[in-house]
Design a protein around this motif. Structure first.
Motif, mmCIF file in Angstrom:
data_model
loop_
_atom_site.group_PDB
_atom_site.id
_atom_site.type_symbol
_atom_site.label_atom_id
_atom_site.label_comp_id
_atom_site.label_asym_id
_atom_site.label_seq_id
_atom_site.Cartn_x
_atom_site.Cartn_y
_atom_site.Cartn_z
ATOM 1 N N ASN A 17 0.817 -1.227 0.000
ATOM 2 C CA ASN A 17 0.000 0.000 0.000
ATOM 3 C C ASN A 17 0.846 1.270 0.000
ATOM 4 O OD1 ASN A 17 -2.529 -1.541 0.234
ATOM 5 N ND2 ASN A 17 -1.734 -1.994 2.284
ATOM 6 N N ILE A 18 2.151 1.102 -0.298
ATOM 7 C CA ILE A 18 3.026 2.261 -0.533
ATOM 8 C C ILE A 18 3.296 2.298 -2.036
ATOM 9 C CG2 ILE A 18 5.225 3.392 -0.001
ATOM 10 C CD1 ILE A 18 5.473 1.481 2.394
ATOM 11 N N TYR A 19 3.224 3.491 -2.613
ATOM 12 C CA TYR A 19 3.356 3.635 -4.072
ATOM 13 C C TYR A 19 4.339 4.730 -4.411
ATOM 14 C CZ TYR A 19 -0.845 0.830 -4.107
ATOM 15 O OH TYR A 19 -1.731 -0.201 -3.909
ATOM 16 N N ARG A 20 4.827 4.688 -5.650
ATOM 17 C CA ARG A 20 5.567 5.834 -6.154
ATOM 18 C C ARG A 20 5.262 6.008 -7.641
ATOM 19 N NH1 ARG A 20 10.191 5.018 -9.242
ATOM 20 N NH2 ARG A 20 11.067 2.915 -9.179
ATOM 21 N N ILE A 21 5.537 7.240 -8.115
ATOM 22 C CA ILE A 21 5.315 7.528 -9.531
ATOM 23 C C ILE A 21 6.385 6.832 -10.362
ATOM 24 C CG2 ILE A 21 5.404 9.350 -11.276
ATOM 25 C CD1 ILE A 21 4.136 11.236 -9.233
ATOM 26 N N LEU A 22 5.982 6.180 -11.439
ATOM 27 C CA LEU A 22 6.942 5.593 -12.388
ATOM 28 C C LEU A 22 7.134 6.527 -13.567
ATOM 29 C CD1 LEU A 22 6.246 1.774 -12.844
ATOM 30 C CD2 LEU A 22 8.301 2.874 -11.949
ATOM 31 N N LYS A 23 6.085 6.752 -14.347
ATOM 32 C CA LYS A 23 6.142 7.743 -15.421
ATOM 33 C C LYS A 23 4.750 8.230 -15.777
ATOM 34 C CE LYS A 23 7.032 3.793 -18.366
ATOM 35 N NZ LYS A 23 7.878 3.223 -19.404
ATOM 36 N N LYS A 24 4.738 9.337 -16.490
ATOM 37 C CA LYS A 24 3.468 9.961 -16.840
ATOM 38 C C LYS A 24 3.065 9.533 -18.248
ATOM 39 C CE LYS A 24 1.327 14.475 -16.731
ATOM 40 N NZ LYS A 24 1.575 15.920 -16.800
ATOM 41 N N HIS A 25 1.940 8.857 -18.347
ATOM 42 C CA HIS A 25 1.382 8.541 -19.665
ATOM 43 C C HIS A 25 0.233 9.502 -19.929
ATOM 44 C CE1 HIS A 25 3.686 4.890 -19.933
ATOM 45 N NE2 HIS A 25 3.230 4.464 -18.780
ATOM 46 N N SER A 26 -0.289 9.488 -21.147
ATOM 47 C CA SER A 26 -1.454 10.327 -21.407
ATOM 48 C C SER A 26 -2.667 9.694 -20.731
ATOM 49 C CB SER A 26 -1.688 10.474 -22.912
ATOM 50 O OG SER A 26 -1.843 9.212 -23.491
ATOM 51 N N LEU A 27 -3.332 10.494 -19.940
ATOM 52 C CA LEU A 27 -4.465 10.021 -19.147
ATOM 53 C C LEU A 27 -5.643 10.949 -19.378
ATOM 54 C CD1 LEU A 27 -2.392 9.584 -15.885
ATOM 55 C CD2 LEU A 27 -3.490 7.670 -17.065
ATOM 56 N N LYS A 28 -6.809 10.454 -18.985
ATOM 57 C CA LYS A 28 -8.016 11.278 -19.123
ATOM 58 C C LYS A 28 -8.833 11.253 -17.838
ATOM 59 C CE LYS A 28 -8.711 10.378 -24.063
ATOM 60 N NZ LYS A 28 -9.271 9.290 -24.869
ATOM 61 N N GLY A 29 -9.710 12.253 -17.691
ATOM 62 C CA GLY A 29 -10.719 12.234 -16.631
ATOM 63 C C GLY A 29 -10.134 12.155 -15.233
ATOM 64 N N ALA A 30 -10.759 11.302 -14.410
ATOM 65 C CA ALA A 30 -10.376 11.216 -12.995
ATOM 66 C C ALA A 30 -8.933 10.751 -12.838
ATOM 67 C CB ALA A 30 -11.331 10.275 -12.267
ATOM 68 N N ALA A 31 -8.479 9.833 -13.686
ATOM 69 C CA ALA A 31 -7.096 9.336 -13.583
ATOM 70 C C ALA A 31 -6.117 10.473 -13.828
ATOM 71 C CB ALA A 31 -6.866 8.192 -14.572
ATOM 72 N N LYS A 32 -6.418 11.332 -14.796
ATOM 73 C CA LYS A 32 -5.555 12.475 -15.091
ATOM 74 C C LYS A 32 -5.501 13.435 -13.913
ATOM 75 C CE LYS A 32 -4.706 15.980 -18.599
ATOM 76 N NZ LYS A 32 -5.110 16.486 -19.921
ATOM 77 N N ARG A 33 -6.678 13.702 -13.333
ATOM 78 C CA ARG A 33 -6.732 14.616 -12.164
ATOM 79 C C ARG A 33 -5.988 14.009 -10.977
ATOM 80 N NH1 ARG A 33 -12.078 14.855 -13.630
ATOM 81 N NH2 ARG A 33 -12.773 13.760 -11.751
ATOM 82 N N MET A 34 -6.135 12.692 -10.799
ATOM 83 C CA MET A 34 -5.468 12.006 -9.693
ATOM 84 C C MET A 34 -3.951 12.069 -9.856
ATOM 85 S SD MET A 34 -6.039 8.098 -8.357
ATOM 86 C CE MET A 34 -7.616 8.375 -7.548
ATOM 87 N N MET A 35 -3.475 11.834 -11.069
ATOM 88 C CA MET A 35 -2.033 11.853 -11.322
ATOM 89 C C MET A 35 -1.470 13.250 -11.071
ATOM 90 S SD MET A 35 0.307 9.708 -12.186
ATOM 91 C CE MET A 35 1.998 9.747 -12.748
ATOM 92 N N LYS A 36 -2.207 14.277 -11.504
ATOM 93 C CA LYS A 36 -1.787 15.661 -11.285
ATOM 94 C C LYS A 36 -1.672 15.969 -9.799
ATOM 95 C CE LYS A 36 -2.691 19.885 -13.697
ATOM 96 N NZ LYS A 36 -3.596 20.768 -14.426
ATOM 97 N N HIS A 37 -2.678 15.483 -9.055
ATOM 98 C CA HIS A 37 -2.679 15.674 -7.597
ATOM 99 C C HIS A 37 -1.457 15.002 -6.961
ATOM 100 C CE1 HIS A 37 -3.896 15.478 -3.387
ATOM 101 N NE2 HIS A 37 -3.693 14.174 -3.451
ATOM 102 N N ILE A 38 -1.181 13.757 -7.358
ATOM 103 C CA ILE A 38 -0.053 13.005 -6.771
ATOM 104 C C ILE A 38 1.261 13.729 -7.064
ATOM 105 C CG2 ILE A 38 1.271 10.857 -6.908
ATOM 106 C CD1 ILE A 38 -1.423 9.417 -7.510
ATOM 107 N N GLN A 39 1.427 14.188 -8.292
ATOM 108 C CA GLN A 39 2.677 14.871 -8.655
ATOM 109 C C GLN A 39 2.861 16.162 -7.867
ATOM 110 O OE1 GLN A 39 2.010 14.836 -12.944
ATOM 111 N NE2 GLN A 39 3.919 13.696 -13.179
ATOM 112 N N ALA A 40 1.778 16.915 -7.713
ATOM 113 C CA ALA A 40 1.870 18.183 -6.997
ATOM 114 C C ALA A 40 2.121 17.953 -5.512
ATOM 115 C CB ALA A 40 0.577 18.986 -7.194
ATOM 116 N N GLU A 41 1.472 16.943 -4.964
ATOM 117 C CA GLU A 41 1.481 16.719 -3.510
ATOM 118 C C GLU A 41 2.734 15.952 -3.054
ATOM 119 O OE1 GLU A 41 -1.248 18.002 -1.997
ATOM 120 O OE2 GLU A 41 -0.813 17.372 0.063
#
Ligand code: MN
Ligand code: MN
Length: 296
Positions: free
Chosen positions: A206-230
């Protein structure tokens, strides 16, 4: 803030949270409540999370973090490692202590702590990492226990918890030189003499880290943006993200980030012979002639 001041502030917060919360660990307490309590305190004291609070029970040496719906309770007669990570402006303090709920296992906690004390007395500019490992191994063995040899301390850098160089917990071949100004987390683990003294990969943490940014849409895109910023390059908990994106939409978006390999999960690290594990950890700044412990 100057880097040294930020490191010291992170250390003071991490030590306070460790010492407060480790005392609250008792049989029957919810692991989820321990994680939330530690992380609420970190925020209250003005720190950020360098990684999710780990609560590692018995033969789990590292990387257990509560999922959002965790119902796990602390069992009777357990060894519970509380591992806390705090950052201030990206400067990290990483520290751990072990709650011993079985007096017959207290020698393991004392062995891990003795290993840590020996390392702190040994580390200084110009010494080899293997010399620090030898001091840890000797101190643990002197208390009738043995170190876990495939877990190590690690260099800390700004927004990076594992910044390359290691501090081994045994004598060996890691001859890199410790340098003035280096920041290290030192973390000996002690197990009984009849254990293997090795960890292997267990279930997901249940511990995660960012690997790389792919093109995403909708909620997944918003979630990825949040994770990167936070969280930037720091590890994060699924629980944190799912509370920000509640409901089925959040669960689906998180699953999409995992399936598309935008994020990855760390495994739990479990002692191979399922032996009881104790841990002690401090963060140190290597100074002329020795070190300053930021998490004392
Ligand atoms: Mn740690
Ligand atoms: Mn560490």
């Amino acid at each position: 803030m100057e880097p040294l001041d930020a490191l010291r502030k992170a250390g003071v917060i991490a030590a306070k949270v460790r010492d407060t919360v480790v005392q609250e660990i008792e049989p029957g307490v919810k692991v989820l409540d321990i994680c939330d309590r530690a992380e609420d305190l970190i925020r209250e004291l003005g720190g950020g999370m360098a990684f999710p609070t780990n609560v590692d029970i018995n033969s789990v040496a590292a990387h257990y973090v509560s999922p959002v719906d965790d119902v796990t309770l602390v069992p009777e007669r357990a060894l519970v490692k509380l591992d806390v990570g705090v950052h201030v402006e990206g400067y990290i303090a990483d520290t751990a202590a072990t709650a011993c709920l079985d007096p017959s296992l207290s020698y393991l906690v004392e062995a891990a702590e003795a290993g840590l004390d020996a390392a702190i007395k040994t580390i200084r500019p110009g010494i080899r990492a293997s010399d620090v490992g030898a001091a840890i191994e000797q101190a643990i063995k002197a208390r009738g226990a043995k170190p876990i040899r495939n877990l190590t301390g690690h260099k800390l850098a700004r927004y990076v918890v594992h910044a390359g160089a290691s501090i081994p917990n045994v004598a060996g071949h890691d001859h890199h030189l410790i340098q003035e100004g280096d920041v290290y987390a030192i973390e000996p683990f002690a197990v009984p003499n009849d254990a293997d003294g090795l960890v292997t990969d267990g279930p997901p943490s249940n511990i995660y880290r960012i690997l790389k940014k792919h093109s995403l849409k909708g909620a997944a895109k918003r979630m990825m943006k949040h994770i990167q910023a936070e969280h930037r390059t720091l590890p994060f908990a699924s629980r944190w993200v799912l509370r920000r994106f509640p409901g089925q939409e959040g669960v689906s978006a998180f699953r999409e980030l995992l399936d598309s390999k935008c994020i990855m999960s760390y495994p739990q690290l479990v002692e191979r012979t399922r032996a009881m594990v104790a841990q002690a950890e401090h963060s140190v700044i290597v100074m002329d002639g020795g070190c300053e412990v930021t998490t004392a």
